[in-house]
Design a protein around this motif. Sequence first.
Motif, PDB file in Angstrom:
ATOM      1  N   VAL A  35      23.851  21.411   0.230  1.00 14.00           N
ATOM      2  CA  VAL A  35      22.902  22.417  -0.262  1.00 14.00           C
ATOM      3  C   VAL A  35      22.815  23.575   0.727  1.00 14.00           C
ATOM      4  CG1 VAL A  35      20.476  22.839  -0.803  1.00 14.00           C
ATOM      5  CG2 VAL A  35      21.577  20.718  -1.562  1.00 14.00           C
ATOM      6  N   THR A  36      22.956  24.787   0.214  1.00 10.89           N
ATOM      7  CA  THR A  36      22.946  25.972   1.087  1.00 10.89           C
ATOM      8  C   THR A  36      21.554  26.563   1.273  1.00 10.89           C
ATOM      9  OG1 THR A  36      23.518  27.293  -0.864  1.00 10.89           O
ATOM     10  CG2 THR A  36      25.328  26.605   0.584  1.00 10.89           C
ATOM     11  N   SER A  37      20.718  26.473   0.240  1.00  6.87           N
ATOM     12  CA  SER A  37      19.359  27.015   0.335  1.00  6.87           C
ATOM     13  C   SER A  37      18.509  26.391  -0.770  1.00  6.87           C
ATOM     14  CB  SER A  37      19.355  28.547   0.219  1.00  6.87           C
ATOM     15  OG  SER A  37      19.964  28.964  -0.989  1.00  6.87           O
ATOM     16  N   ILE A  38      17.207  26.448  -0.573  1.00 12.55           N
ATOM     17  CA  ILE A  38      16.280  25.756  -1.485  1.00 12.55           C
ATOM     18  C   ILE A  38      15.139  26.683  -1.884  1.00 12.55           C
ATOM     19  CG2 ILE A  38      14.674  23.813  -1.730  1.00 12.55           C
ATOM     20  CD1 ILE A  38      16.341  22.345   0.413  1.00 12.55           C
ATOM     21  N   LEU A  39      14.882  26.742  -3.191  1.00 11.44           N
ATOM     22  CA  LEU A  39      13.710  27.418  -3.737  1.00 11.44           C
ATOM     23  C   LEU A  39      12.775  26.370  -4.298  1.00 11.44           C
ATOM     24  CD1 LEU A  39      12.060  29.860  -4.838  1.00 11.44           C
ATOM     25  CD2 LEU A  39      13.550  29.810  -6.866  1.00 11.44           C
ATOM     26  N   LEU A  40      11.541  26.357  -3.821  1.00  7.88           N
ATOM     27  CA  LEU A  40      10.524  25.439  -4.324  1.00  7.88           C
ATOM     28  C   LEU A  40       9.660  26.153  -5.354  1.00  7.88           C
ATOM     29  CD1 LEU A  40       8.879  22.764  -4.242  1.00  7.88           C
ATOM     30  CD2 LEU A  40       7.552  23.779  -2.362  1.00  7.88           C
ATOM     31  N   PHE A  60      12.121  24.032   2.548  1.00  9.09           N
ATOM     32  CA  PHE A  60      12.584  25.025   1.574  1.00  9.09           C
ATOM     33  C   PHE A  60      12.703  26.385   2.242  1.00  9.09           C
ATOM     34  CE2 PHE A  60       8.000  24.354   1.220  1.00  9.09           C
ATOM     35  CZ  PHE A  60       7.490  25.629   1.390  1.00  9.09           C
ATOM     36  N   ASP A  61      13.509  27.232   1.642  1.00  4.47           N
ATOM     37  CA  ASP A  61      13.733  28.575   2.176  1.00  4.47           C
ATOM     38  C   ASP A  61      12.865  29.627   1.488  1.00  4.47           C
ATOM     39  OD1 ASP A  61      16.191  28.066   3.973  1.00  4.47           O
ATOM     40  OD2 ASP A  61      16.724  27.117   2.073  1.00  4.47           O
ATOM     41  N   ALA A  62      12.453  29.331   0.268  1.00  5.05           N
ATOM     42  CA  ALA A  62      11.617  30.274  -0.481  1.00  5.05           C
ATOM     43  C   ALA A  62      10.658  29.488  -1.361  1.00  5.05           C
ATOM     44  CB  ALA A  62      12.478  31.196  -1.322  1.00  5.05           C
ATOM     45  N   LEU A  63       9.502  30.084  -1.593  1.00  2.00           N
ATOM     46  CA  LEU A  63       8.439  29.422  -2.357  1.00  2.00           C
ATOM     47  C   LEU A  63       7.978  30.351  -3.469  1.00  2.00           C
ATOM     48  CD1 LEU A  63       6.163  27.190  -2.634  1.00  2.00           C
ATOM     49  CD2 LEU A  63       4.823  28.608  -1.055  1.00  2.00           C
ATOM     50  N   PHE A  64       7.858  29.790  -4.678  1.00  3.73           N
ATOM     51  CA  PHE A  64       7.278  30.536  -5.791  1.00  3.73           C
ATOM     52  C   PHE A  64       6.219  29.654  -6.429  1.00  3.73           C
ATOM     53  CE2 PHE A  64       7.460  32.035 -10.340  1.00  3.73           C
ATOM     54  CZ  PHE A  64       6.829  33.246 -10.104  1.00  3.73           C
ATOM     55  N   ILE A  65       4.979  30.108  -6.407  1.00  4.48           N
ATOM     56  CA  ILE A  65       3.861  29.338  -6.945  1.00  4.48           C
ATOM     57  C   ILE A  65       3.657  29.723  -8.405  1.00  4.48           C
ATOM     58  CG2 ILE A  65       1.406  28.816  -6.732  1.00  4.48           C
ATOM     59  CD1 ILE A  65       1.642  29.474  -3.754  1.00  4.48           C
ATOM     60  N   LEU A  66       3.733  28.716  -9.267  1.00  2.16           N
ATOM     61  CA  LEU A  66       3.656  28.930 -10.713  1.00  2.16           C
ATOM     62  C   LEU A  66       2.218  28.836 -11.210  1.00  2.16           C
ATOM     63  CD1 LEU A  66       6.579  26.566 -11.751  1.00  2.16           C
ATOM     64  CD2 LEU A  66       6.655  29.059 -11.691  1.00  2.16           C
ATOM     65  N   PRO A  67       1.912  29.505 -12.314  1.00  2.00           N
ATOM     66  CA  PRO A  67       0.618  29.268 -12.965  1.00  2.00           C
ATOM     67  C   PRO A  67       0.495  27.795 -13.343  1.00  2.00           C
ATOM     68  CG  PRO A  67       1.757  31.138 -13.959  1.00  2.00           C
ATOM     69  CD  PRO A  67       2.738  30.474 -13.054  1.00  2.00           C
ATOM     70  N   ALA A  68      -0.720  27.283 -13.311  1.00  2.00           N
ATOM     71  CA  ALA A  68      -0.929  25.867 -13.604  1.00  2.00           C
ATOM     72  C   ALA A  68      -0.690  25.570 -15.083  1.00  2.00           C
ATOM     73  CB  ALA A  68      -2.346  25.456 -13.216  1.00  2.00           C
ATOM     74  N   GLY A  69      -0.072  24.422 -15.357  1.00  3.66           N
ATOM     75  CA  GLY A  69       0.050  23.918 -16.716  1.00  3.66           C
ATOM     76  C   GLY A  69       0.968  24.744 -17.594  1.00  3.66           C
ATOM     77  N   GLU A  70       0.664  24.755 -18.909  1.00  2.00           N
ATOM     78  CA  GLU A  70       1.543  25.360 -19.908  1.00  2.00           C
ATOM     79  C   GLU A  70       1.754  26.852 -19.720  1.00  2.00           C
ATOM     80  OE1 GLU A  70       3.398  24.116 -22.703  1.00  2.00           O
ATOM     81  OE2 GLU A  70       3.028  22.274 -21.599  1.00  2.00           O
ATOM     82  N   LYS A  71       0.871  27.511 -18.972  1.00  2.00           N
ATOM     83  CA  LYS A  71       1.048  28.949 -18.738  1.00  2.00           C
ATOM     84  C   LYS A  71       2.349  29.247 -18.002  1.00  2.00           C
ATOM     85  CE  LYS A  71      -3.908  29.996 -18.670  1.00  2.00           C
ATOM     86  NZ  LYS A  71      -5.058  30.453 -17.849  1.00  2.00           N
ATOM     87  N   ALA A  72       2.893  28.245 -17.323  1.00  2.00           N
ATOM     88  CA  ALA A  72       4.159  28.447 -16.604  1.00  2.00           C
ATOM     89  C   ALA A  72       5.336  28.594 -17.556  1.00  2.00           C
ATOM     90  CB  ALA A  72       4.412  27.278 -15.651  1.00  2.00           C
ATOM     91  N   LYS A  73       5.216  28.055 -18.763  1.00  2.00           N
ATOM     92  CA  LYS A  73       6.363  27.994 -19.678  1.00  2.00           C
ATOM     93  C   LYS A  73       6.419  29.215 -20.597  1.00  2.00           C
ATOM     94  CE  LYS A  73       7.419  24.125 -21.622  1.00  2.00           C
ATOM     95  NZ  LYS A  73       7.431  22.807 -22.275  1.00  2.00           N
TER      96      LYS A  73
END
Length: 358
Positions: A35-40, A60-73
């Motif tokens: 693995v060269t890099s990781i996005l969480l 991890f090398d980068a972090l992206f925080i998603l909206p909770a629950g179904e709003k992420a989809k």
Amino acid sequence: MEQLTIRTGTEYPVFIGEDVLKETGRVIEAMQPAVTSILLLVDSNVYELHKTNIHDHISFDALFILPAGEKAKSFSVYEEAIGAALEAGLDRHSLIIACGGGATGDLAGFTAATYMRGIRYIQVPTTILAHDSAVGGKTAINHPLGKNMTGCFHQPSAVLYDSMFLKTLPLREIRSGFAEVIKHALIADKEFLKEIMEEVKDLGSLNDDFLQYALKRGIQIKGEIVQKDEREQNIRAYLNFGHTYGHAVEAWSGFGKKLHGECVMIGMIYALHLSNKKTGLNMSMSDFISWVHSLGYDIHTDAPFADLLALMKKDKKNLNREIRFVLLESIGNPVIMNAAPDELNNIHDTLKREGEIL
């Protein structure tokens, strides 16, 4: 800690139990090519509750925080997630880690499947419901006219299911997730259903050992089906028991307003009644529904049948414009049958008249 193996076109491990998160580094180090890099990609509620453990055990090398629950989809969040991957400089040997419930896993999996035409990802499920969605490789985002209508099959490289996350779940999330455990028993294992109904009397005080046993059994059931039909050409559709009507209720309600498992339970009650009419299913519905009520499920919806019918007509199982339902001939013996609008309306009207679910 227990380990299962899911066999599809590829094989991957599922680790279940306490302190599984600590295995993340070892699992990643064993991956080939390296693995060269990781996005969480992590659910915002999960990150707030478990930030320390996540940083301690996931590199991890980068972090992206998603909206909770179904709003992420959603298409907009998907675009942002692809942007986060591009900004992080992910390449074809990079890895995405999904840390959250079913919605996080679906969004992260779809992002991994489509970024540079497909890179690897690992599922770190944090809910009971995700014992179902994290395994099997279905990825998707929602459209206002239908749930999971944009997606693809993309198997994870591993699933790390740490029971630590389950200890902070709200009761409503426990109830939603446990509906999928009940589904697995209904479609595949009569004795498992009997065990659940005898053992589980209060979802607010689930025995940890029994819960781990139930989750493991649910994953085994799903794994056995997926192994035979990875891309849902036939029997994998059995895993959609309760979902045709349930997804319609979920879409009609507005994604996230009713939780997925709550809608699946409504859909399963509906499908059991339809089974009684179409297959002669011999089952004590009164005992089952009484038990479901005792666990706190709200199996009511105000959705008009015409609206639900329009949504059911968009179900992915349908062929030649005919609505197809997963029904039960008996507990553990599912079958797929066409259902005409009139007979679906009759079940809807009967349940509404009897005050059972509508």
